[in-house]
Design a protein around this motif. Structure first.
Motif, PDB file in Angstrom:
ATOM      1  N   HIS A 124       0.855  -1.215   0.161  1.00  0.00           N
ATOM      2  CA  HIS A 124       0.021  -0.157   0.132  1.00  0.00           C
ATOM      3  C   HIS A 124       0.824   1.211   0.070  1.00  0.00           C
ATOM      4  O   HIS A 124       1.871   1.283   0.818  1.00  0.00           O
ATOM      5  CB  HIS A 124      -0.812  -0.108   1.240  1.00  0.00           C
ATOM      6  N   ALA A 179      -2.887   6.825   4.393  1.00  0.00           N
ATOM      7  CA  ALA A 179      -3.381   8.127   4.892  1.00  0.00           C
ATOM      8  C   ALA A 179      -5.065   8.264   4.838  1.00  0.00           C
ATOM      9  O   ALA A 179      -5.694   8.703   5.660  1.00  0.00           O
ATOM     10  CB  ALA A 179      -2.592   9.391   4.067  1.00  0.00           C
ATOM     11  N   LYS A 180      -5.365   7.812   3.586  1.00  0.00           N
ATOM     12  CA  LYS A 180      -6.778   8.042   3.479  1.00  0.00           C
ATOM     13  C   LYS A 180      -7.663   7.062   4.530  1.00  0.00           C
ATOM     14  O   LYS A 180      -8.370   7.154   5.148  1.00  0.00           O
ATOM     15  CB  LYS A 180      -6.857   7.447   1.955  1.00  0.00           C
ATOM     16  N   ALA A 181      -7.054   5.741   4.633  1.00  0.00           N
ATOM     17  CA  ALA A 181      -7.708   4.879   5.656  1.00  0.00           C
ATOM     18  C   ALA A 181      -7.291   5.132   7.005  1.00  0.00           C
ATOM     19  O   ALA A 181      -8.475   5.180   7.837  1.00  0.00           O
ATOM     20  CB  ALA A 181      -6.832   3.195   5.701  1.00  0.00           C
ATOM     21  N   SER A 182      -6.499   6.038   7.335  1.00  0.00           N
ATOM     22  CA  SER A 182      -6.633   6.652   8.799  1.00  0.00           C
ATOM     23  C   SER A 182      -7.422   7.634   9.111  1.00  0.00           C
ATOM     24  O   SER A 182      -8.060   7.903  10.097  1.00  0.00           O
ATOM     25  CB  SER A 182      -5.032   6.957   9.126  1.00  0.00           C
ATOM     26  N   LEU A 183      -7.776   8.345   7.991  1.00  0.00           N
ATOM     27  CA  LEU A 183      -8.598   9.685   7.687  1.00  0.00           C
ATOM     28  C   LEU A 183     -10.062   8.985   7.978  1.00  0.00           C
ATOM     29  O   LEU A 183     -10.329   9.578   8.500  1.00  0.00           O
ATOM     30  CB  LEU A 183      -8.368  10.334   6.486  1.00  0.00           C
ATOM     31  N   VAL A 184     -10.076   8.043   7.165  1.00  0.00           N
ATOM     32  CA  VAL A 184     -11.529   7.423   7.403  1.00  0.00           C
ATOM     33  C   VAL A 184     -11.894   6.949   8.639  1.00  0.00           C
ATOM     34  O   VAL A 184     -13.099   7.192   9.284  1.00  0.00           O
ATOM     35  CB  VAL A 184     -11.904   6.374   6.382  1.00  0.00           C
ATOM     36  N   THR A 226       1.650   5.260   0.584  1.00  0.00           N
ATOM     37  CA  THR A 226       1.484   6.070   1.968  1.00  0.00           C
ATOM     38  C   THR A 226       0.173   6.887   1.410  1.00  0.00           C
ATOM     39  O   THR A 226      -0.357   7.079   2.509  1.00  0.00           O
ATOM     40  CB  THR A 226       2.624   7.216   1.870  1.00  0.00           C
ATOM     41  N   ALA A 227      -0.349   7.079   0.494  1.00  0.00           N
ATOM     42  CA  ALA A 227      -1.430   7.889   0.317  1.00  0.00           C
ATOM     43  C   ALA A 227      -2.633   7.121   0.562  1.00  0.00           C
ATOM     44  O   ALA A 227      -3.544   7.396   1.229  1.00  0.00           O
ATOM     45  CB  ALA A 227      -1.534   8.493  -1.177  1.00  0.00           C
ATOM     46  N   THR A 228      -2.666   5.690   0.431  1.00  0.00           N
ATOM     47  CA  THR A 228      -3.706   4.767   0.609  1.00  0.00           C
ATOM     48  C   THR A 228      -3.742   4.552   2.220  1.00  0.00           C
ATOM     49  O   THR A 228      -4.941   4.672   2.725  1.00  0.00           O
ATOM     50  CB  THR A 228      -3.404   3.358   0.392  1.00  0.00           C
TER      51      THR A 228
END
Length: 228
Positions: free
Chosen positions: A28, A34-39, A30-32
């Motif tokens: 995965h 980061a998105k998962a953590s944000l969600v 870094t962008a993916t």
């Protein structure tokens, strides 16, 4: 023949190796992540705002907690008094806060082991042995008048027949009929001690359920006055 066999084995190994090498392990970006953590953070914030805050603290900025009835849980927890019921003699309901205050006072004022030992040596300590006749099919009380935190040693026996008994105390000046039981059972002999939790009369009620009178021999030692 041997060369053909070796050739086949070499070909099979190459096939297996090739199959293993074709397995891709997903990585995965870094962008993916980061998105998962944000969600996940957004979901946690929604749950906190719509469920936990209304139910636990009666804080409902969105109004969803009230619509779901969650704020009622927090209101009930903050307003409902915690109570404890005692059914010794008569039913008494008191708040836990009052119980904590009373218990703290009793612990603070309770005599030490050294003080109890010293009290046994004082001139006020007396010893008595009496014989009490319990009529057939009837009950009888025998009481001692004692101050608060006074130590008593006792022993009684019927010599054979068992009696139902209630060893209890009644606070001095009480007019409600309240009493506190220390021991309730059926036996033909008992030996023990008591440090009185309050000033008043303390003693025994024996019930003779047989068809013949029973004599109780009672020995006591402590600072008391015999009420009889």
């Amino acid at each position: 023949m041997t060369n053909m066999t070796n050739s086949n084995q070499t070909s099979q190994k190459e096939t297996v190796t090739s199959a293993v090498n074709t397995i891709d392990i997903p990585v995965h970006s870094t962008a993916t992540l980061a998105k998962a953590s944000l969600v996940a953070a957004v979901i946690a914030a929604v749950v906190l705002t719509t469920a936990i805050l209304p139910a636990e603290y009666n804080i409902d900025p969105t109004g969803i907690g009230k619509a779901l009835g969650l704020t009622q849980i927090a209101e009930a927890a903050s307003t409902a008094p915690a109570t404890e019921t005692s059914t010794s003699g008569s039913e008494t309901v008191i708040a836990f806060e009052q119980v904590a205050t009373v218990k703290t006072k009793e612990i603070a004022n309770a005599p030490t082991v050294a003080q109890i030992a010293q009290a046994r040596k004082t001139a006020g300590v007396r010893s008595d042995t009496v014989k009490i006749d319990i009529p057939a099919g009837k009950g009888l009380e025998y009481k001692l008048i004692m101050d608060e935190f006074t130590h008593l040693e006792y022993e009684w026996s019927t010599g054979g027949e068992a009696l139902y008994f209630d060893f209890h105390g009644e606070p001095k000046g009480d007019s409600t009929g309240y009493f506190e039981s220390f021991s309730i059972t059926t036996s033909n002999k008992v030996k023990g001690s008591l440090t009185t939790p309050f000033a008043g009369s303390h003693g025994w009620y024996w019930k003779n359920k047989t068809n013949a009178p029973i004599t109780v021999t009672l020995s006591t030692k402590g600072d008391y006055t015999i009420k009889g």
